[in-house]
Design an enzyme around this catalytic site. Structure first.
Site, PDB file in Angstrom:
ATOM      1  N   GLY A   1      11.210 -11.589  -0.324  1.00 56.40           N
ATOM      2  CA  GLY A   1      11.642 -12.061   0.998  1.00 56.40           C
ATOM      3  C   GLY A   1      11.120 -11.266   2.177  1.00 56.40           C
ATOM      4  O   GLY A   1      11.764 -11.209   3.220  1.00 56.40           O
TER       5      GLY A   1
ATOM      6  N   ASN B   1       8.728 -12.077   4.076  1.00 50.93           N
ATOM      7  CA  ASN B   1       8.498 -13.020   5.183  1.00 50.93           C
ATOM      8  C   ASN B   1       9.810 -13.361   5.898  1.00 50.93           C
ATOM      9  O   ASN B   1       9.847 -13.458   7.111  1.00 50.93           O
ATOM     10  CB  ASN B   1       7.813 -14.297   4.687  1.00 50.93           C
ATOM     11  CG  ASN B   1       6.312 -14.109   4.615  1.00 50.93           C
ATOM     12  OD1 ASN B   1       5.624 -14.104   5.623  1.00 50.93           O
ATOM     13  ND2 ASN B   1       5.792 -13.905   3.415  1.00 50.93           N
TER      14      ASN B   1
ATOM     15  N   MET C   1       8.408 -20.686  -5.243  1.00 50.41           N
ATOM     16  CA  MET C   1       7.444 -20.918  -6.312  1.00 50.41           C
ATOM     17  C   MET C   1       7.627 -22.238  -7.040  1.00 50.41           C
ATOM     18  O   MET C   1       7.125 -22.419  -8.145  1.00 50.41           O
ATOM     19  CB  MET C   1       7.489 -19.746  -7.323  1.00 50.41           C
ATOM     20  CG  MET C   1       7.233 -18.390  -6.699  1.00 50.41           C
ATOM     21  SD  MET C   1       5.740 -18.351  -5.682  1.00 50.41           S
ATOM     22  CE  MET C   1       4.514 -18.251  -6.970  1.00 50.41           C
ATOM     23  N   LYS C   2       8.340 -23.158  -6.436  1.00 49.74           N
ATOM     24  CA  LYS C   2       8.537 -24.469  -7.056  1.00 49.74           C
ATOM     25  C   LYS C   2       7.898 -25.557  -6.187  1.00 49.74           C
ATOM     26  O   LYS C   2       7.767 -25.393  -4.972  1.00 49.74           O
ATOM     27  CB  LYS C   2      10.043 -24.768  -7.191  1.00 49.74           C
ATOM     28  CG  LYS C   2      10.735 -23.893  -8.218  1.00 49.74           C
ATOM     29  CD  LYS C   2      10.468 -24.430  -9.611  1.00 49.74           C
ATOM     30  CE  LYS C   2      11.218 -23.686 -10.693  1.00 49.74           C
ATOM     31  NZ  LYS C   2      10.518 -22.518 -11.224  1.00 49.74           N
ATOM     32  N   ILE C   3       7.562 -26.663  -6.859  1.00 49.13           N
ATOM     33  CA  ILE C   3       6.932 -27.767  -6.122  1.00 49.13           C
ATOM     34  C   ILE C   3       8.014 -28.673  -5.523  1.00 49.13           C
ATOM     35  O   ILE C   3       8.947 -29.083  -6.208  1.00 49.13           O
ATOM     36  CB  ILE C   3       5.990 -28.561  -7.048  1.00 49.13           C
ATOM     37  CG1 ILE C   3       4.828 -27.654  -7.445  1.00 49.13           C
ATOM     38  CG2 ILE C   3       5.475 -29.824  -6.350  1.00 49.13           C
ATOM     39  CD1 ILE C   3       4.059 -28.132  -8.637  1.00 49.13           C
TER      40      ILE C   3
ATOM     41  N   ASN D   1       4.983 -24.160   4.881  1.00 49.72           N
ATOM     42  CA  ASN D   1       4.756 -23.213   3.791  1.00 49.72           C
ATOM     43  C   ASN D   1       3.735 -22.189   4.248  1.00 49.72           C
ATOM     44  O   ASN D   1       2.891 -22.478   5.104  1.00 49.72           O
ATOM     45  CB  ASN D   1       4.233 -23.953   2.545  1.00 49.72           C
ATOM     46  CG  ASN D   1       4.030 -23.000   1.369  1.00 49.72           C
ATOM     47  OD1 ASN D   1       4.854 -22.113   1.126  1.00 49.72           O
ATOM     48  ND2 ASN D   1       2.925 -23.154   0.642  1.00 49.72           N
TER      49      ASN D   1
ATOM     50  N   HIS E   1       0.783 -19.620   2.682  1.00 49.72           N
ATOM     51  CA  HIS E   1       0.015 -19.419   1.456  1.00 49.72           C
ATOM     52  C   HIS E   1      -0.983 -18.281   1.684  1.00 49.72           C
ATOM     53  O   HIS E   1      -1.650 -18.242   2.727  1.00 49.72           O
ATOM     54  CB  HIS E   1      -0.735 -20.714   1.089  1.00 49.72           C
ATOM     55  CG  HIS E   1      -1.513 -20.579  -0.181  1.00 49.72           C
ATOM     56  ND1 HIS E   1      -0.928 -20.629  -1.423  1.00 49.72           N
ATOM     57  CD2 HIS E   1      -2.847 -20.371  -0.401  1.00 49.72           C
ATOM     58  CE1 HIS E   1      -1.855 -20.455  -2.347  1.00 49.72           C
ATOM     59  NE2 HIS E   1      -3.026 -20.297  -1.748  1.00 49.72           N
TER      60      HIS E   1
HETATM   61  C1  GRF Z   1       3.666 -14.530   0.183  1.00 56.48           C
HETATM   62  O1  GRF Z   1       2.510 -13.851  -0.119  1.00 56.48           O
HETATM   63  C2  GRF Z   1       3.373 -15.958   0.495  1.00 56.48           C
HETATM   64  O2  GRF Z   1       2.121 -16.160   1.053  1.00 56.48           O
HETATM   65  C3  GRF Z   1       3.464 -16.620  -0.860  1.00 56.48           C
HETATM   66  O3  GRF Z   1       4.514 -15.943  -1.478  1.00 56.48           O
HETATM   67  C4  GRF Z   1       4.637 -14.625  -0.951  1.00 56.48           C
HETATM   68  C5  GRF Z   1       6.056 -14.407  -0.526  1.00 56.48           C
HETATM   69  O4  GRF Z   1       6.327 -13.102  -0.279  1.00 56.48           O
HETATM   70  N1  GRF Z   1       3.658 -18.055  -0.719  1.00 56.48           N
HETATM   71  P1  GRF Z   1       7.743 -12.630   0.295  1.00 56.48           P
HETATM   72  O5  GRF Z   1       8.808 -13.033  -0.708  1.00 56.48           O
HETATM   73  O6  GRF Z   1       7.953 -13.301   1.620  1.00 56.48           O
HETATM   74  O7  GRF Z   1       7.639 -11.148   0.437  1.00 56.48           O
END
Ligand code: GRF
Length: 360
Positions: free
Chosen positions: A178, A180, A259-261, A276, A278
């Site tokens: 987490g 982000n 990590m799910k679609i 999202n 990436h």
């Molecule tokens: C990030 O690198 C993001 O780009 C990818 O998953 C990671 C999430 O990291 N989709 P965090 O849980 O926010 O540290």
């Protein structure tokens, strides 16, 4: 279609009215502050216009609005109020008047019809104004007000919601630590991102992202993803997530390491309102460990992408990207860390832009 539409001097109006009268046309006069235009005003002015062939709005000047409504009013200056009124189909002329009473305008214009809102009766009209109307032979028409539409009600509502209205609500989905989400919280703290996180949902029990939410006093939910081939969420999980986001009043869904679609009703409900992030410069290196894919491919540059979520994996309209160099001797972890630094700046910026676009 009206041929002309502008703010008039009082002295011009008599001649203009006589010209119309010579063609057998009737001029309607109404007056008011029209400080915060709402649908009630628009409907009222339409009805007033329908009483004759041309409508003149006598608009209280800033001084006279203040005298009538008190300190802090008007909210918009007379020039702005007049400009807005002039843009309405129903309004043919606007004249600004300074006095407490509209008597002067009645005497100069000599309207055939005078329209007033239903908060008045013919009897409760100001005696001086009523006398002037009778003097010029104007027919007095009281129009009913539109229920539930008023400037004072609008102002009260704005006061209750903190003036600028409510903050946009974010719902976060994540499976990992987490970082982000942490960056988003910090951007909210500094005021760079005007929003609030109302719910954080994870498919992973004990995920760091849930602890982070709890520390911040934000609703943190773990939802069983169910078993579906290829990492897809089960129908039940899709439904539960959608219901939870809806119940939390979420305006924008932010996938932060989820990590799910995402699919089905969740995607439909938040179409154009789900982002999202990436860790690559999409469309390059979709899928897992994108930073490692870039390193293995010998890229000299990689980065991160924020995009709208669509049915495909890591597809959907790209809304923003940030680049980082891949340096000689870098490990995959070093590249990922460099990318994450950029993610933490990029995501809040794009979220903010998206919220602005949604508010338009
Ligand atoms: C990030 O690198 C993001 O780009 C990818 O998953 C990671 C999430 O990291 N989709 P965090 O849980 O926010 O540290």
């Amino acid at each position: 279609m009206k041929e002309n539409n502008y703010v008039s001097e009082l002295t011009e109006l008599g001649g203009w009215r006589d010209g119309l009268a010579a063609e057998g046309k009737r001029v309607v006069l109404t007056n008011g502050c029209f400080d915060l235009l709402h649908a009630g005003h628009v409907r009222y002015l339409k009805e007033a216009r329908a009483l004759g062939d041309a409508l003149v709005v006598a608009l209280n000047s800033d001084v006279s609005v203040k005298a009538l409504k008190g300190e802090g009013r008007p909210l918009h200056c007379a020039e702005d109020r007049a400009e807005i009124l002039c843009a309405l189909e129903a309004v043919d002329r606007v004249v600004v008047f300074d006095q407490a009473r509209v008597t002067g305008v009645i005497e100069s214009l000599r309207p055939q019809v005078y329209a007033k809102g239903g908060d008045y009766t013919v009897e409760s009209l100001n005696a001086e104004e009523r006398g002037a109307l009778e003097g010029v032979g104007a027919e007095i028409c009281i129009l009913s007000l539109v229920p539930g539409r008023s400037t004072s009600q609008t102002l009260k509502q704005m006061e209750e919601t903190g003036g600028a209205g409510q903050k946009a609500k974010l719902g976060i989905l994540g499976s990992g630590k987490g970082s982000n989400l942490d960056a988003i919280f910090k951007k909210i703290d500094t005021g760079e991102l005007e929003a609030e996180v109302t719910v954080v949902i994870s498919d992973v029990a004990g995920a760091g992202i849930l602890d982070l939410a709890k520390e911040r006093g934000v609703q943190a939910l773990r939802i069983d993803p169910g078993y579906e081939k290829g990492g897809r969420l089960s129908d039940g999980a899709i439904k539960e997530i959608t219901d939870r986001l809806r119940a939390a009043g979420v305006d924008l869904v932010v996938l932060a390491g989820f990590m799910k679609i995402v699919r089905g009703e969740l995607l439909d409900e938040y179409s154009g309102r789900m982002l999202n992030i990436h860790p690559s410069l999409l469309p390059k290196f979709k899928g897992l460990a994108a930073w490692r894919q870039a390193l293995d491919a010998g890229e000299k540059e990689t980065g991160c992408t924020v995009h709208l979520v669509s049915a495909g994996v890591d597809s959907g309209e790209i809304l923003g990207q940030a680049k980082v160099p891949v340096l000689e001797g870098d490990t995959a972890e070093e590249v990922h860390a460099r990318i994450q630094e950029q993610e933490h700046e990029l995501y809040a910026r794009v979220i903010s832009e998206r919220l602005d676009a949604m508010a338009q």
